[in-house]
Motif scaffolding. Structure first.
Motif, PDB file in Angstrom:
ATOM      1  N   ARG A 109      36.829 -26.106  17.682  1.00 46.64           N
ATOM      2  CA  ARG A 109      35.870 -25.726  16.651  1.00 46.64           C
ATOM      3  C   ARG A 109      34.840 -24.712  17.133  1.00 46.64           C
ATOM      4  N   GLY A 110      34.405 -24.856  18.372  1.00 47.78           N
ATOM      5  CA  GLY A 110      33.335 -24.006  18.877  1.00 47.78           C
ATOM      6  C   GLY A 110      33.798 -22.851  19.739  1.00 47.78           C
ATOM      7  N   ASP A 111      35.111 -22.669  19.903  1.00 50.01           N
ATOM      8  CA  ASP A 111      35.741 -21.643  20.748  1.00 50.01           C
ATOM      9  C   ASP A 111      35.793 -22.062  22.217  1.00 50.01           C
ATOM     10  N   PHE A 112      34.646 -22.509  22.743  1.00 47.37           N
ATOM     11  CA  PHE A 112      34.616 -22.942  24.142  1.00 47.37           C
ATOM     12  C   PHE A 112      33.472 -23.931  24.322  1.00 47.37           C
ATOM     13  N   THR A 113      33.542 -24.707  25.385  1.00 47.90           N
ATOM     14  CA  THR A 113      32.463 -25.625  25.704  1.00 47.90           C
ATOM     15  C   THR A 113      32.185 -25.586  27.194  1.00 47.90           C
ATOM     16  N   MET A 114      30.968 -25.182  27.526  1.00 48.86           N
ATOM     17  CA  MET A 114      30.507 -25.142  28.917  1.00 48.86           C
ATOM     18  C   MET A 114      29.024 -25.489  28.932  1.00 48.86           C
ATOM     19  N   MET A 150      26.164 -24.195  27.341  1.00 50.16           N
ATOM     20  CA  MET A 150      25.404 -24.314  26.099  1.00 50.16           C
ATOM     21  C   MET A 150      25.904 -25.448  25.224  1.00 50.16           C
ATOM     22  N   LYS A 151      27.198 -25.554  25.046  1.00 46.17           N
ATOM     23  CA  LYS A 151      27.702 -26.587  24.144  1.00 46.17           C
ATOM     24  C   LYS A 151      27.560 -27.985  24.743  1.00 46.17           C
ATOM     25  N   ASN A 152      27.442 -28.092  26.046  1.00 47.78           N
ATOM     26  CA  ASN A 152      27.225 -29.406  26.647  1.00 47.78           C
ATOM     27  C   ASN A 152      25.953 -30.051  26.116  1.00 47.78           C
ATOM     28  N   LEU A 156      31.911 -13.167  21.078  1.00 47.12           N
ATOM     29  CA  LEU A 156      32.134 -14.529  20.603  1.00 47.12           C
ATOM     30  C   LEU A 156      30.853 -15.010  19.914  1.00 47.12           C
ATOM     31  N   PRO A 157      30.962 -15.644  18.747  1.00 42.91           N
ATOM     32  CA  PRO A 157      29.764 -15.959  17.955  1.00 42.91           C
ATOM     33  C   PRO A 157      28.687 -16.743  18.704  1.00 42.91           C
ATOM     34  N   MET A 158      29.058 -17.725  19.508  1.00 42.11           N
ATOM     35  CA  MET A 158      28.046 -18.482  20.232  1.00 42.11           C
ATOM     36  C   MET A 158      27.337 -17.603  21.243  1.00 42.11           C
ATOM     37  N   MET A 159      28.092 -16.766  21.927  1.00 44.20           N
ATOM     38  CA  MET A 159      27.506 -15.861  22.908  1.00 44.20           C
ATOM     39  C   MET A 159      26.606 -14.837  22.232  1.00 44.20           C
ATOM     40  N   ARG A 160      27.078 -14.284  21.113  1.00 45.92           N
ATOM     41  CA  ARG A 160      26.298 -13.268  20.410  1.00 45.92           C
ATOM     42  C   ARG A 160      24.973 -13.831  19.915  1.00 45.92           C
TER      43      ARG A 160
END
Length: 345
Positions: free
Chosen positions: A206-211, A213-215, A308-312
């Motif tokens: 769902r979020g593209d990746f998890t490291m 920030m998403k943690n 990537l949207p989260m990075m942007r």
């Protein structure tokens, strides 16, 4: 001789007792657009108008070339600036990635948690572990299945299942993708003097990746997390958590990861890296670069990492280094640095 207090406690009592102690210390409140904190407590929020750093350091260590996992972790922490931010007696939240009861790399390796906890103890800090697993799942059960609980018990440090904790409403003017620009954060997180994130490199359905920030999702109230996933803007909301809960350090255990799938199951890959940084955005950029080098899915394997949207969104709101040029690689070999630079742009 009596056993130490935490060893006399049963597993459930150990968790509940630790949570009660931490919750009693958490006296955070919100007033209008600003959060108020007890005297001397550290605010984890970024300024209302944060400025990206001119340079952010990301430590890069190859565990396969290190004499031990502990040596690799210690070197990464040292290269990232060390633990000098910890003052004697500071409470330090170790935030693992415990999204399920599945073993590493789906969740944080308990051995890595032990290593970092010992470093915090040696620095004079008071570490505790806390997380909230997937909504409607038991964090206590996940702690037990993954070995996180045993790792905490072995060092006699608290291990908190956050679904039992009180919640504070924290507002930030840049959190525009959250209702009323307000996030519901568990109080023991806000009460800590420092947060150290312990993540793994994984793709996410769902979020593209998890490291890094998403943690931080694990510190958000469970009911709010359900709404967080609804409608558009999920990835932007994930980035905006860092506005109100910025870690003092994040360690990425990339000996293994997920090249596709995720977060709790996926196709395994072996990036062979331990990375660390005080900048979660820069660390995620380097983690994504390592996933691309190891081989990953098209979603994060093509185009610019920064698109990537989260990075942007994280770059837009000043979470950290907003380009590859602003990232200093510490400890990387010349060959690794060249490969990473190609991916970082």
């Amino acid at each position: 001789m009596d056993r130490p207090f935490h060893r006399r406690l049963g597993r459930r009592s150990f968790l509940a007792g630790a949570l009660g102690a931490a919750s009693a210390a958490a006296l955070y409140a919100t007033s209008g657009g600003a959060r108020t904190t007890p005297a001397g407590a550290r605010s984890h929020a970024l300024p209302d108008s944060p400025s990206p750093p001119a340079k952010s350091t990301v430590a890069v260590v190859r565990p396969s070339a290190s004499p031990s996992l502990r040596a690799a972790v210690e070197e990464a922490v040292r290269l990232a600036g060390g633990l000098g931010f910890i003052r004697p007696g500071d409470s330090v939240l170790l935030k693992p990635a415990v999204n399920s009861g599945n073993a590493y790399p789906a969740t944080t390796d308990p051995e890595v948690l032990q290593i970092v906890a010992r470093l915090v103890l040696e620095a004079g800090g008071a570490p505790f572990v806390a997380d909230r697993t997937m909504f409607l799942h038991s964090t206590r059960a996940a702690f037990e299945r993954t070995g996180i609980l045993d790792a905490a018990r072995s060092l006699e440090i608290p291990c908190l299942a956050l679904e039992d904790a009180d919640v504070a409403w924290v507002r930030h003017p840049l959190a525009v993708n959250w209702p009323d620009r307000t996030l519901r954060i568990y109080r023991p997180v806000l009460a800590a003097d420092h947060i150290i994130g312990l993540c793994t490199p994984r793709t996410h359905s769902r979020g593209d990746f998890t490291m890094a920030m998403k943690n931080a999702v694990g510190i958000v109230d469970g009911a709010a997390r359900v709404r967080m996933h609804l409608g558009s803007g999920l990835r932007a909301r994930l980035a905006e958590i860092s506005l109100v809960a910025r870690p003092s350090l994040v360690l990425l255990d990339g000996r293994a990861g997920f090249a596709d799938g995720g977060p709790d199951q996926g196709d395994r890959c072996r990036p062979d890296v331990i990375a660390a940084s005080t900048d979660p955005l820069a660390l995620d950029a380097v983690g994504l670069a390592f996933l691309r080098i190891a081989g990953t899915n098209d979603r994060i394997g093509r185009g610019s990492i920064w698109d990537l949207p989260m990075m942007r969104r994280a770059a837009e709101i000043g979470v950290g280094a907003a380009s590859g040029e602003r990232i200093r690689l510490a400890g990387a070999s010349d060959a690794d640095a060249a490969r990473l630079r190609r991916e970082l742009g």
